[in-house]
Write an enzyme that holds these catalytic residues in place. Sequence first.
Site, PDB file in Angstrom:
ATOM      1  N   ARG A 129       0.837  -1.193   0.000  1.00  0.00           N
ATOM      2  CA  ARG A 129       0.000   0.000   0.000  1.00  0.00           C
ATOM      3  C   ARG A 129       0.884   1.260   0.000  1.00  0.00           C
ATOM      4  O   ARG A 129       1.958   1.270   0.608  1.00  0.00           O
ATOM      5  CB  ARG A 129      -0.824  -0.030   1.274  1.00  0.00           C
ATOM      6  CG  ARG A 129      -1.800   1.106   1.472  1.00  0.00           C
ATOM      7  CD  ARG A 129      -2.975   0.953   0.596  1.00  0.00           C
ATOM      8  NE  ARG A 129      -4.116   1.753   1.030  1.00  0.00           N
ATOM      9  CZ  ARG A 129      -5.124   2.052   0.226  1.00  0.00           C
ATOM     10  NH1 ARG A 129      -5.137   1.650  -1.022  1.00  0.00           N
ATOM     11  NH2 ARG A 129      -6.141   2.754   0.667  1.00  0.00           N
ATOM     12  N   THR A 410     -10.018   0.614  -9.030  1.00  0.00           N
ATOM     13  CA  THR A 410      -9.018  -0.294  -8.497  1.00  0.00           C
ATOM     14  C   THR A 410      -9.088  -1.493  -9.446  1.00  0.00           C
ATOM     15  O   THR A 410      -9.942  -1.547 -10.314  1.00  0.00           O
ATOM     16  CB  THR A 410      -9.409  -0.630  -7.050  1.00  0.00           C
ATOM     17  OG1 THR A 410      -9.338   0.564  -6.302  1.00  0.00           O
ATOM     18  CG2 THR A 410      -8.567  -1.705  -6.418  1.00  0.00           C
ATOM     19  N   ASP A 452      -7.982   8.227   0.692  1.00  0.00           N
ATOM     20  CA  ASP A 452      -8.429   7.097   1.517  1.00  0.00           C
ATOM     21  C   ASP A 452      -8.140   7.317   2.996  1.00  0.00           C
ATOM     22  O   ASP A 452      -8.584   6.535   3.844  1.00  0.00           O
ATOM     23  CB  ASP A 452      -7.789   5.787   1.036  1.00  0.00           C
ATOM     24  CG  ASP A 452      -8.674   5.070   0.021  1.00  0.00           C
ATOM     25  OD1 ASP A 452      -9.854   5.434  -0.098  1.00  0.00           O
ATOM     26  OD2 ASP A 452      -8.189   4.147  -0.658  1.00  0.00           O
TER      27      ASP A 452
HETATM   28  N1  GLY Z   1      -8.536   2.917  -3.030  1.00  0.00           N
HETATM   29  C1  GLY Z   1      -9.529   1.992  -2.714  1.00  0.00           C
HETATM   30  C2  GLY Z   1      -9.177   1.162  -1.532  1.00  0.00           C
HETATM   31  O1  GLY Z   1      -8.009   0.943  -1.283  1.00  0.00           O
HETATM   32  O2  GLY Z   1     -10.053   0.740  -0.829  1.00  0.00           O
END
Ligand code: GLY
Length: 600
Positions: A129, A410, A452
């Site tokens: 991430r 995504t 996010d």
């Molecule tokens: N960007 C969408 C997620 O990571 O939930």
Amino acid sequence: MKKSIIYHSTLIAFMVALAACKTQKPSTTGSKIEQSQGVYQYRDEDPTVQPFFSDRKGVIGRNGMVASAHPEASQVGLTILKAGGNAVDAAVAVQFALAVVYPGAGNIGGGGFMVYRDRAGSAYTLDYREKAPGQATQNMYLDSLGNVRQGLSISGHLASGVPGSVDGMVEAHKRFGKLAWAEVLQPAVDLAAKGFALTERDALGLNRIKTDLTTINPGKAYFLKSTSPTDTTTWKKGDLLVQADLAKTLQRIQAQGRAGFYEGETARLLAEEMKRGKGLISAEDLKNYHSVWRQPLQANYKSYNVITMPPTSSGGVALIQLMRFTEPYPLRKWGWNRDSTVQVMIEAERRVYADRAKFLGDPDFVKVPVDTLINPNYLRTRWTDFSFAKATDSRAVKGGTIPGYESLETTHFSVVDKEGNAVSITTTLNGGYGSRVVVGGAGFFLNNEMDDFSIKPGVPNMFGLIGNQANAIAPNKRMLSSMTPTILEKDGKLFMVVGTPGGSTIITSVYQTILNVIEHGMSMQEAVNALKFHHQWLPDKTIFENGAFSEPTIQALQSRGYILEKLTNTLGRMDCVLVRPDGSYEGASDPRADNTARGY
Ligand code: GLY
């Protein structure tokens, strides 16, 4: 031995407690779909409404399967498998291929999660991430009065976190890959250098963002059909998209691995791009970025073992909570999307998303009470106000107490090789084409993953999700995700590889797809084709794909106070693999877009 904790539910105690708190017997008003000669149909009422998006059939193979968002990327994965690569080699090749052929979500400028189960049953998860830049601050998107400066976390240079995808792929390949790194990268290099023919959807996507491309990237020609202000020609199906700068970036990664992105020329170009647009990512941030192997989250559901992503994803915790809320109820007997089935699922979703907002964040920064959140005793306390008589009011739910829209941009892909090694990867730029910033000289989109984070407590992000201190911005912290790459075992053997994009709807689409197979007896492709619904606590409404609920189900739910909203668009872009009883693989790709399964 498996490198993970397996959580066993005390189901009988949970079921006794649930029975005690039911204030009214469930009804099963509405149509029921039944299997008739291999085809599911509504049993009664409204024959014009179909419970499936399409009648696409799954792809069957015995030696390997790849399902991804784009036919070119799935073909790359298949080629690597046929060349003797394992599931990780193929997954790495697919990730880089998607960065070329699926620039809306495939990426090297974003991040993702990998769940890996090897053929012997050991499970691993890799968190690649993005992270907040070192200069990020909690209130960076607020003005002096504390109001949100609209759009800054969504588009432009300030919206990007430090990308993790390249480091993630390097780590995955280093630990589990079999083929040479250069060989695995070659298909993506070729696709970028020689070009590929756009699908109609590819062309529409690029045409849709033309204004952003020119305003956010002045003086750059990336992804434009024509740079002339008077030339209104747009992309169309079959046009060749050549990405020369991206090919060079990929070649640097191919030659130098991690250093080809986080140091040297690519890092220099990225840091320069940030300076140009007053973004925060520095050369230091890039050098310091590292993905993390995390302990997989595992839990039993009946005779299945669910292997899924722990925090920084909220998806795994939420999925297990949802399945545990559902487990005591006879969904199979009630039928697919009949009112009682839907009611239990909505009420589970309401409570789970409230917990998500309150407790979930980066485990390297905040203590996330994972064990408690999925503990049956805790879940029982969350269910005491459930009633079949009427909808619970979301305002009364809040997060639990512990002594802690839509962008489909995504993307998810699933790979299984002939030995049974399985990879489930969800990767993202967040919104479609991320921040819309293309790194000058390097040719790739940067993410807008900073959105996010909870940029202000109680203020919804682009998915309508709200958050709290647990997901507040801090330097080098990872933002909370809903991505839910998941693998299921049945009786100790590989059973299913599953995942989807869809922002906040990822978790509920994965949940429904799993239940469609294991409770409602659908094939993998039928489970993907099946129409879906979603509730996320706030806003307090259930959105559903047209046809997901029959008219009697809608009436029954509305009479109990449920607010329902029929979508004009769709939910989910699933790419999944199921191991069939004879050991062959069923690859299922979502008919809602260009998703494609390839197997042999
Ligand atoms: N960007 C969408 C997620 O990571 O939930």
